[in-house]
Design an enzyme around this catalytic site. Structure first.
Site, PDB file in Angstrom:
ATOM      1  N   LYS A 193       0.720  -1.129  -0.455  1.00  0.00           N
ATOM      2  CA  LYS A 193      -0.313  -0.011   0.609  1.00  0.00           C
ATOM      3  C   LYS A 193       0.685   1.509  -0.218  1.00  0.00           C
ATOM      4  CE  LYS A 193      -4.337  -0.939   1.895  1.00  0.00           C
ATOM      5  NZ  LYS A 193      -5.774  -0.923   2.574  1.00  0.00           N
ATOM      6  N   LYS A 226      -5.160 -10.968  -6.244  1.00  0.00           N
ATOM      7  CA  LYS A 226      -6.551 -10.990  -5.249  1.00  0.00           C
ATOM      8  C   LYS A 226      -7.581 -10.112  -5.978  1.00  0.00           C
ATOM      9  CE  LYS A 226      -6.899  -8.290  -1.183  1.00  0.00           C
ATOM     10  NZ  LYS A 226      -6.416  -8.091  -0.315  1.00  0.00           N
ATOM     11  N   LYS A 244     -11.054  -4.812  -4.029  1.00  0.00           N
ATOM     12  CA  LYS A 244     -12.349  -3.424  -3.655  1.00  0.00           C
ATOM     13  C   LYS A 244     -11.401  -2.445  -5.126  1.00  0.00           C
ATOM     14  CE  LYS A 244     -13.014  -3.208   0.965  1.00  0.00           C
ATOM     15  NZ  LYS A 244     -13.581  -3.260   1.634  1.00  0.00           N
TER      16      LYS A 244
END
Ligand code: TYM
Length: 345
Positions: free
Chosen positions: A124, A207, A210
């Site tokens: 991230k 993966k 969203k």
């Protein structure tokens, strides 16, 4: 053992888990987490505590109005999927201040190196770590607090949270060791079933998420029947037919993913699914999967939309859950403060 502190080495089984209200729910969240939360709620007799982790969501920028909506929508999603506020405690993280209070203590227990090793932090924060929020780095300490402020013993999650749960165990062990107590349980991750890692429909090595820029890569819990069917029809596959045994899915990530999704939705093992569909081509299997996905997901999204009509009711459920959560968390935090040596705890 510190005589002044009464602690226990046996913990009543209690289930805790959380989901971020940072955008819509995906099929990955449903199969990897929510559906299994419902199973654990129904299995009883342990207490089940589920949380919308809004404080985790803001470790990356969230538009305030969207965050509010996503939190309520997530609450609607929990209920529509089968979480019953009469059986489980359901609330949003920021409403129970004990989470952040314990998180501060854990910030002082956990080591920088532990945080910097987390793959989610590395993913991230990307190349520009200096510009990532401090909250994003400390994220796993808050997660440990979410769990341990309830003395939760079992945490159902998808595969991607495994490393964070190991860190939670490390925090509990280090706290118990540093203060010479047996106060926090060493939590068990519960990562079970065929769909603990649902992958992108466009790339079987990624993966389902969203935050993927491609909407075609995921099934959203709010997608209508046509959209679900179209996404599955377009899902990446390979040219071979389906094998009759799980071994035949090795090195075929896209095929494996669709079979896992089918197994998760139909509550069968991969072996059971392949016993039925082995030998079929994807042209036959994909419509079967679409039909099953629509059958299972449409009632949830319809119910979510219905619940979202009544915001006051959602807020009432969240307030009730927060009160119940605080009743468990407050004495555990108080005891923690005493152990640490805070005057007036
Ligand atoms: P979050 O919000 O990213 O995801 C919520 C849950 O959904 C699971 N999940 C998946 N499972 C299978 N396949 C996928 N593609 C997939 N995508 C998501 C996640 O594993 C998770 O179980 N840090 C957590 C939230 C959290 C938490 C906690 C969880 C905060 N505090 C305490 C458990 C206990 C997170 O970001 O999950």
């Amino acid at each position: 053992m510190n005589e002044a502190v009464q602690t226990s080495s046996t913990f009543t089984p209690r289930v805790f888990s959380g989901i971020q209200p940072s955008g819509g729910l995906t099929l990955g969240n449903y199969l990897g987490a929510m559906k299994r939360f419902v199973d654990m709620q129904e299995a009883g007799p342990h207490e089940t505590v589920f949380c919308m982790v809004d404080l985790h969501a803001i470790t990356v920028w969230q538009d305030p109005a969207k965050l509010q909506r996503a939190t309520r929508e997530l609450c609607a999603g929990f209920i529509a999927a089968g979480i019953d506020p009469k059986k489980s405690i359901l609330f949003n993280q920021s409403a129970v201040a004990e989470h952040t209070q314990l998180a501060w203590i854990f910030n002082c227990v956990a080591r920088m190196g532990w945080m910097q090793r987390m793959t989610q932090w590395k993913d991230k924060a990307g190349k520009n770590q200096q510009n990532a929020s401090l909250g994003l780095l400390a994220y796993p300490a808050l997660m440990a607090a979410d769990i341990l402020v309830y003395h939760a013993t079992h945490v159902p999650v998808g595969e991607d949270q495994k490393q964070h749960l190991e860190l939670t165990r490390d925090v509990a062990i280090k706290f118990n060791h540093d203060y010479d107590v047996d106060f926090f349980p060493v939590t068990e991750p519960v990562i079970e079933g065929a769909a603990t890692r649902v992958m992108s429909l466009r790339d079987g090595s990624k993966k389902m998420s969203k935050s993927d820029p491609s909407d075609a890569s995921r099934i959203n819990m709010t997608d209508d029947a046509d959209t679900i069917a179209k996404k599955i029809r377009k899902a990446k596959t390979d040219p071979e037919g389906l094998p009759s045994e799980a071994k035949g899915l090795e090195d075929r990530p896209e095929a494996r993913n669709l079979v896992n999704i089918y197994a998760g939705l139909s509550e069968q093992s991969v072996e059971q699914v392949l016993a039925d569909v082995g030998g079929k081509q994807f042209s036959e299997f994909k419509p079967m999967l679409s039909e099953l996905a629509v059958e299972k997901l449409a009632p949830i999204s319809t119910e979510m939309a219905r619940l979202m009509q009544d915001q006051a009711e959602i807020d009432k459920i969240l307030a009730l859950g927060a009160g119940q959560a605080r009743e468990i968390a407050a004495p555990i935090l108080k005891k923690t403060y005493e152990i640490v040596g805070m005057v007036g705890a």
